[in-house]
Structure formats: structure tokens, C-alpha cells
Scaffold this motif. Sequence first.
Motif, mmCIF file in Angstrom:
data_model
loop_
_atom_site.group_PDB
_atom_site.id
_atom_site.type_symbol
_atom_site.label_atom_id
_atom_site.label_comp_id
_atom_site.label_asym_id
_atom_site.label_seq_id
_atom_site.Cartn_x
_atom_site.Cartn_y
_atom_site.Cartn_z
ATOM 1 N N PHE A 190 0.801 -1.155 0.026
ATOM 2 C CA PHE A 190 0.221 0.048 0.126
ATOM 3 C C PHE A 190 0.730 1.251 0.067
ATOM 4 O O PHE A 190 0.572 2.136 -0.835
ATOM 5 C CB PHE A 190 -0.976 0.019 1.114
ATOM 6 C CG PHE A 190 -1.814 1.171 1.254
ATOM 7 C CD1 PHE A 190 -2.811 1.387 0.579
ATOM 8 C CD2 PHE A 190 -1.575 2.413 1.971
ATOM 9 C CE1 PHE A 190 -3.869 2.339 0.671
ATOM 10 C CE2 PHE A 190 -2.187 3.306 1.910
ATOM 11 C CZ PHE A 190 -3.403 3.616 1.310
ATOM 12 N N ALA B 211 0.814 3.760 -3.068
ATOM 13 C CA ALA B 211 0.301 5.253 -2.891
ATOM 14 C C ALA B 211 1.611 6.356 -2.913
ATOM 15 O O ALA B 211 1.404 7.262 -4.058
ATOM 16 C CB ALA B 211 0.035 5.196 -1.258
ATOM 17 N N ASN C 157 -8.061 12.029 -2.121
ATOM 18 C CA ASN C 157 -9.166 10.952 -1.831
ATOM 19 C C ASN C 157 -10.270 11.339 -1.203
ATOM 20 O O ASN C 157 -11.187 11.060 -1.556
ATOM 21 C CB ASN C 157 -8.236 10.029 -1.036
ATOM 22 C CG ASN C 157 -8.042 8.617 -1.635
ATOM 23 O OD1 ASN C 157 -8.934 7.764 -1.445
ATOM 24 N ND2 ASN C 157 -7.064 8.334 -2.309
ATOM 25 N N THR D 34 -12.634 13.245 -3.400
ATOM 26 C CA THR D 34 -13.169 12.602 -4.364
ATOM 27 C C THR D 34 -14.502 11.681 -3.720
ATOM 28 O O THR D 34 -15.407 11.286 -4.031
ATOM 29 C CB THR D 34 -12.397 11.463 -5.163
ATOM 30 O OG1 THR D 34 -11.104 12.008 -5.536
ATOM 31 C CG2 THR D 34 -12.895 10.601 -6.209
ATOM 32 N N ASP E 250 -9.210 3.604 1.955
ATOM 33 C CA ASP E 250 -7.951 4.148 1.735
ATOM 34 C C ASP E 250 -7.977 5.284 2.532
ATOM 35 O O ASP E 250 -6.590 5.740 2.799
ATOM 36 C CB ASP E 250 -8.466 4.676 0.073
ATOM 37 C CG ASP E 250 -8.114 3.478 -0.938
ATOM 38 O OD1 ASP E 250 -7.420 2.743 -0.555
ATOM 39 O OD2 ASP E 250 -8.863 3.720 -1.882
ATOM 40 N N LEU F 237 -4.126 5.863 4.109
ATOM 41 C CA LEU F 237 -3.542 7.017 3.496
ATOM 42 C C LEU F 237 -3.160 8.123 4.865
ATOM 43 O O LEU F 237 -1.978 8.667 5.071
ATOM 44 C CB LEU F 237 -4.390 7.860 2.706
ATOM 45 C CG LEU F 237 -4.356 7.290 1.138
ATOM 46 C CD1 LEU F 237 -5.024 7.985 0.465
ATOM 47 C CD2 LEU F 237 -2.484 7.268 0.650
HETATM 48 C C1 LIG Z 1 -7.273 6.730 -3.133
HETATM 49 O O1 LIG Z 1 -5.841 6.298 -2.326
HETATM 50 C C2 LIG Z 1 -5.671 4.845 -2.924
HETATM 51 C C3 LIG Z 1 -4.311 4.871 -2.307
HETATM 52 O O2 LIG Z 1 -3.301 5.334 -2.420
HETATM 53 C C4 LIG Z 1 -5.719 5.014 -4.376
HETATM 54 O O3 LIG Z 1 -5.476 3.678 -4.923
HETATM 55 C C5 LIG Z 1 -6.995 5.377 -5.153
HETATM 56 O O4 LIG Z 1 -6.642 5.564 -6.515
HETATM 57 C C6 LIG Z 1 -7.189 6.772 -4.695
HETATM 58 N N1 LIG Z 1 -8.307 7.214 -5.212
HETATM 59 C C7 LIG Z 1 -8.674 8.493 -5.498
HETATM 60 C C8 LIG Z 1 -9.872 8.803 -6.129
HETATM 61 O O5 LIG Z 1 -7.931 9.269 -5.590
#
Ligand SMILES: *[C@@H]1O[C@H](CO)[C@@H](O)[C@H](O)[C@H]1NC(C)=O
Length: 176
Positions: free
Chosen positions: A42, A46, A74, A77, A160, A164
Motif C-alpha cells: 500500500f 500510494a 482521496n 473524491t 483508503d 493514507l
Molecule cells: C485513493 O488512494 C488510494 C491509495 O493510494 C488509491 O489507490 C486510489 O486510486 C485513490 N483514489 C482516488 C480517487 O484518488
Amino acid sequence: MAAAATASAILLCALLFAGTQAQAKRTEVTVGGGSVFFDVQFCVEALGSDDRSADAGMNYGAYSAIAADLLTANATTTAAKIDALLLRRGNDATARCLRSCQGLYGGVVRRQPGCAAAVRGRRNGEGTSCLERAVSAAMECEDGFGKSKLASPVTMENEDAFKLAKLAVALLTMAH
Ligand SMILES: *[C@@H]1O[C@H](CO)[C@@H](O)[C@H](O)[C@H]1NC(C)=O
């Protein structure tokens, strides 16, 4: 385009993971049946998803700021997804849980600019406490569905955000 994970990001994540595991063993701070909050994969995925990690070397503080920014994106979104889900729902139990999540993520999104600034400025106490508020928000959102025995439409998003924020905290702890 996502940057490829750099060798330094992989090494840093491995060291971070070993460190948090050792710490968990010492302090018995564990979650979910003895595991730590996130795994090496992860962490690498990330951090590797952000172009800036190509220049971050072995700088934990720089990576923590990257993780905090990933959390901002994140959470933003996720908040938008929750808004969209609510537009399509009546007033059922799932909608009530979603509205609670809407409030929780609204708070995270509002706090994130200040939170990320605290992380960038190495104000570790302030940064850690606001990142932990994001952790709590994600857990509380997910728990709302669990308590009502409903399927959560935002489990992945909550996981997530949780990971994060925990990653950013762990990196910040290592930054001096
Ligand atoms: C949110 O974070 C996860 C882990 O880093 C990533 O895989 C995912 O694409 C992210 N989603 C958005 C919508 O940014």
C-alpha cells in the motif's frame, strides 16, 4: 501518469513497515487481529502514484506531505461520490448513514489544507492530531453502516482514507 515507484520509496516503505511493526510489538498497539495499519505494498503504491516521490529521496517528511496530499485528493473524491450517491437515493437507512458520512468527509475536506500545511511545516503534533481526525472520520463513516447492518457503498474509500492518514502519521513520526 503515475510515476513508477522509485527504489528509495520501496526502501523507505520497507523500513517504515519494519519500524511500525517493531513499535506495535513493543507497545501492543495493533489493529485488526494484530496487523499494523497498512502494508508495504500500500505504501509503495500510494507514494509511487505521485510524481514528486521521484525527488523525495529518503526524506520521510517529504513523503508524509505527499501522503497528506493524497489523502486530500482521496477525501475530496469520496465526498463528491457521497454527494452523488445521496442525489440518487430516497430517504432510507443507507441514505441516513451516507448523510452522516457526508458531514464527516466534509469536515475532513475542510481541515485538509491546514492539516497538509502542518505536515509540510513539520508541526508534528498538529499534523498528527488532524490526520488522526481523518482516521476517525473514515472509521465512523464505515461503522455507521455496520451498526445498521447495511452494506457500505464506500468501504474501499474509507479504507483508503484510513490507510493514507495512518501512512502520513507514520511517515511524520519518522521525520525529524
Ligand atoms: C485513493 O488512494 C488510494 C491509495 O493510494 C488509491 O489507490 C486510489 O486510486 C485513490 N483514489 C482516488 C480517487 O484518488
